[in-house]
Design a protein around this motif. Structure first.
Motif, PDB file in Angstrom:
ATOM      1  N   LEU A 265      38.747 106.449  95.585  1.00  0.00           N
ATOM      2  CA  LEU A 265      38.697 105.558  97.622  1.00  0.00           C
ATOM      3  C   LEU A 265      39.027 106.494  98.357  1.00  0.00           C
ATOM      4  CD1 LEU A 265      40.942 103.507  98.702  1.00  0.00           C
ATOM      5  CD2 LEU A 265      43.003 104.623  98.091  1.00  0.00           C
ATOM      6  N   GLN A 266      38.172 107.811  98.085  1.00  0.00           N
ATOM      7  CA  GLN A 266      38.678 108.716  99.670  1.00  0.00           C
ATOM      8  C   GLN A 266      36.769 108.835  99.241  1.00  0.00           C
ATOM      9  OE1 GLN A 266      40.883 111.816  99.625  1.00  0.00           O
ATOM     10  NE2 GLN A 266      38.625 111.808 101.199  1.00  0.00           N
ATOM     11  N   TYR A 267      35.923 108.159  98.420  1.00  0.00           N
ATOM     12  CA  TYR A 267      34.736 108.136  98.578  1.00  0.00           C
ATOM     13  C   TYR A 267      34.340 106.724  99.367  1.00  0.00           C
ATOM     14  CZ  TYR A 267      30.077 106.484  97.438  1.00  0.00           C
ATOM     15  OH  TYR A 267      28.929 106.882  97.525  1.00  0.00           O
TER      16      TYR A 267
ATOM     17  N   TYR B 220      33.013 104.919 104.796  1.00  0.00           N
ATOM     18  CA  TYR B 220      33.371 104.495 105.663  1.00  0.00           C
ATOM     19  C   TYR B 220      33.542 104.882 106.760  1.00  0.00           C
ATOM     20  CZ  TYR B 220      35.773 100.777 109.088  1.00  0.00           C
ATOM     21  OH  TYR B 220      35.663 100.238 110.106  1.00  0.00           O
ATOM     22  N   SER B 221      33.969 106.019 106.790  1.00  0.00           N
ATOM     23  CA  SER B 221      34.064 106.842 107.861  1.00  0.00           C
ATOM     24  C   SER B 221      32.955 107.311 108.328  1.00  0.00           C
ATOM     25  CB  SER B 221      35.116 107.528 107.837  1.00  0.00           C
ATOM     26  OG  SER B 221      36.079 108.557 108.986  1.00  0.00           O
ATOM     27  N   ALA B 222      32.338 107.706 107.753  1.00  0.00           N
ATOM     28  CA  ALA B 222      30.699 108.108 108.013  1.00  0.00           C
ATOM     29  C   ALA B 222      30.059 107.287 109.002  1.00  0.00           C
ATOM     30  CB  ALA B 222      30.236 108.820 106.884  1.00  0.00           C
TER      31      ALA B 222
ATOM     32  N   ALA C  82      41.281 101.447 106.182  1.00  0.00           N
ATOM     33  CA  ALA C  82      40.328 102.238 106.416  1.00  0.00           C
ATOM     34  C   ALA C  82      39.876 102.422 107.896  1.00  0.00           C
ATOM     35  CB  ALA C  82      38.727 101.352 105.940  1.00  0.00           C
ATOM     36  N   ARG C  83      40.408 101.629 109.070  1.00  0.00           N
ATOM     37  CA  ARG C  83      40.621 102.340 110.273  1.00  0.00           C
ATOM     38  C   ARG C  83      41.551 103.111 110.453  1.00  0.00           C
ATOM     39  NH1 ARG C  83      39.065  97.544 108.943  1.00  0.00           N
ATOM     40  NH2 ARG C  83      36.718  97.281 108.757  1.00  0.00           N
TER      41      ARG C  83
ATOM     42  N   LYS D 192      32.142  96.397  97.567  1.00  0.00           N
ATOM     43  CA  LYS D 192      32.663  97.386  98.367  1.00  0.00           C
ATOM     44  C   LYS D 192      34.220  96.162  99.119  1.00  0.00           C
ATOM     45  CE  LYS D 192      30.331 100.972  98.199  1.00  0.00           C
ATOM     46  NZ  LYS D 192      29.076 101.207  98.661  1.00  0.00           N
ATOM     47  N   LEU D 193      34.142  95.325  99.347  1.00  0.00           N
ATOM     48  CA  LEU D 193      35.562  95.007  99.789  1.00  0.00           C
ATOM     49  C   LEU D 193      36.471  94.131  98.879  1.00  0.00           C
ATOM     50  CD1 LEU D 193      34.151  91.932 102.442  1.00  0.00           C
ATOM     51  CD2 LEU D 193      34.323  94.457 102.952  1.00  0.00           C
ATOM     52  N   ALA D 194      35.783  94.129  97.582  1.00  0.00           N
ATOM     53  CA  ALA D 194      36.356  93.751  96.237  1.00  0.00           C
ATOM     54  C   ALA D 194      37.826  94.620  96.511  1.00  0.00           C
ATOM     55  CB  ALA D 194      36.510  92.998  95.284  1.00  0.00           C
ATOM     56  N   ALA D 195      36.757  95.926  96.248  1.00  0.00           N
ATOM     57  CA  ALA D 195      37.117  97.070  95.699  1.00  0.00           C
ATOM     58  C   ALA D 195      38.299  97.634  97.126  1.00  0.00           C
ATOM     59  CB  ALA D 195      36.253  98.728  96.005  1.00  0.00           C
ATOM     60  N   TRP D 196      37.949  97.606  97.888  1.00  0.00           N
ATOM     61  CA  TRP D 196      38.761  97.139  99.170  1.00  0.00           C
ATOM     62  C   TRP D 196      40.397  97.050  98.855  1.00  0.00           C
ATOM     63  CZ3 TRP D 196      39.303 101.490 102.371  1.00  0.00           C
ATOM     64  CH2 TRP D 196      38.291 102.306 102.600  1.00  0.00           C
ATOM     65  N   CYS D 197      40.111  95.983  99.060  1.00  0.00           N
ATOM     66  CA  CYS D 197      41.395  94.847  98.417  1.00  0.00           C
ATOM     67  C   CYS D 197      41.794  95.376  97.271  1.00  0.00           C
ATOM     68  CB  CYS D 197      40.483  93.621  99.175  1.00  0.00           C
ATOM     69  SG  CYS D 197      41.841  92.180  98.662  1.00  0.00           S
TER      70      CYS D 197
END
Lengths: 230, 230
Positions: free
Chosen positions: B82-84, B89-91, B148-149, B125-130
């Motif tokens: 998650l941190q990764y 995303y942040s970068a 993320a935001r 990535k979206l699936a992982a976020w969810c």
DNA sequence: CTATATTGAATGAATGTTCAGCAAATTCTG
DNA sequence: CAGAATTTGCTGAACATTCATTCAATATAG
């Protein structure tokens, strides 16, 4: 501004409607309902991956084997729970729509407002929804039911946007705007669920209203509480 | 209009940068990275609740005990993953913002566009976020990283909206609109992830642009591809 | 008394973690 | 520089735990 206004409504079994049937031997339907409520509780409290059959049974204050008796398996319990939430949500917005009268702007406002009603928009239910969202991609069974805002809802939104556009001659592209609106509503739900920043049901509704205000300036204006139809 | 444009970028280990270190004995960091990628794969394919240590190890084509060697536990592997994703995303949005130049409208457009870039906005990535969203509520460890935001992003959005309002004298309430915008973006991600209706990266971006267009009519206009700054 | 709902212990499968041993790389030593 | 010693990364079988499911026994309603 400091208190989070997302309190759950009364939890657990007090919800049960027929108190006469609380002891041993309740009707099949009452038991199923009771177990579904306990499942939502567990999903909200522990999340999907930590929700066990034992949790559900304990939550309903019944014995361990009970779930497999009334539902065949854990999978089927979860599907039934999702179906229940889907039906409830569906009935809720349809009802709000029916009560809104004939005016298109009123109807749209009613739909948006209904989305942030305490009855559906509370920590418990939102957390349960989100638990299913997290699993929906990899479980075909969940997919159809997971997007609470289904085809009917989407079509209605699209239709309402289209009518308002025709009424006042807005420049927006109707389909894109309808997608934006329904995504906005779901995004606000997600934010409410996360519960980090001071996003409350009120501020979420304000944000949604702000959207209506900017998208349909000829139909709404700022009112004392939220927005008013012009 | 029928092909879903959400293909994953090349999956698995081919992503690895240093091919010289592929055999036995790779540096600690390379292995960790490899295992994190395998974790994202598994989250996307199987979902959170079905992601096992064995899946991850198999996905990375390494032995079963490897994860506990490089990460102490499953929990820590998931937090690192998650941190990764959070860092990536942040970068990504910070980079898009830096490259956008001095104009406020350009900066806002760049942020929105960046959100639908293939590099971050893809099925995997979206699936992982969810998957993480679904667990975030019941896991304090995830909460901070799951949205993320984050605060920085939210503040920046709010700031940009505020400036545009000052420039052109819009009537909207700045804070509500900023919340609406970021919720809209997250909601569109959710929709993309679900992947039911024909929502693609393109239509999602169109919806987001439609929002900018209606909210900031004095700053943007319809262009050949998407929107243009006035 | 019969049918039905409920119990809770037993079962077996799935899975996270441990760890003794092995192999490759690196350092030491003569 | 060769070969021994050591360090480091890795393996996979064994273990312990958790959990869904089963089912024979039991309690209750009609």
């Amino acid at each position: 501004m400091k208190t989070i206004d997302l309190e759950d409504e009364p939890t657990d079994v007090e919800r049960q409607s027929s108190p006469e049937k609380r002891g041993r031997k309740a009707s099949k339907e009452v038991r199923r309902q009771q177990l579904i409520e306990a499942t939502i509780d567990s999903l909200a409290k522990r999340g999907y991956s930590e929700t066990t059959m034992a949790d559900v049974a304990d939550g309903a204050k019944l014995s361990r084997g009970i779930v497999n008796f009334h539902f065949e398996s854990k999978e089927k319990l979860l599907v039934a729970t999702l179906q229940y939430m889907y039906d409830e949500y569906s009935a809720h917005w349809r009802n709000a729509y029916d009560k809104a009268g004939d005016n298109t702007a009123d109807q749209l406002k009613a739909l948006v407002t209904a989305d942030f009603d305490r009855a559906i928009c509370n920590k418990r239910k939102l957390a349960a929804w989100c638990a299913f969202w997290g699993e929906a991609k990899s479980r075909p069974t969940y997919q159809a039911l997971s997007g609470a805002r289904d085809t009917d809802y989407q079509n209605l939104l699209s239709d309402l946007c289209s009518r308002l556009k025709a009424e006042a001659g807005y420049a927006f592209e109707q389909q894109a705007l309808a997608l934006a609106l329904s995504a906005l509503l779901e995004g606000l739900w997600l934010r409410l669920m996360m519960g980090l920043e001071d996003v409350t049901r009120e501020t979420a509704l304000q944000a949604a209203n702000e959207f209506l205000l900017t998208a349909f300036p000829r139909h709404y204006t700022k009112g004392a509480s939220g927005i008013q139809r012009l």
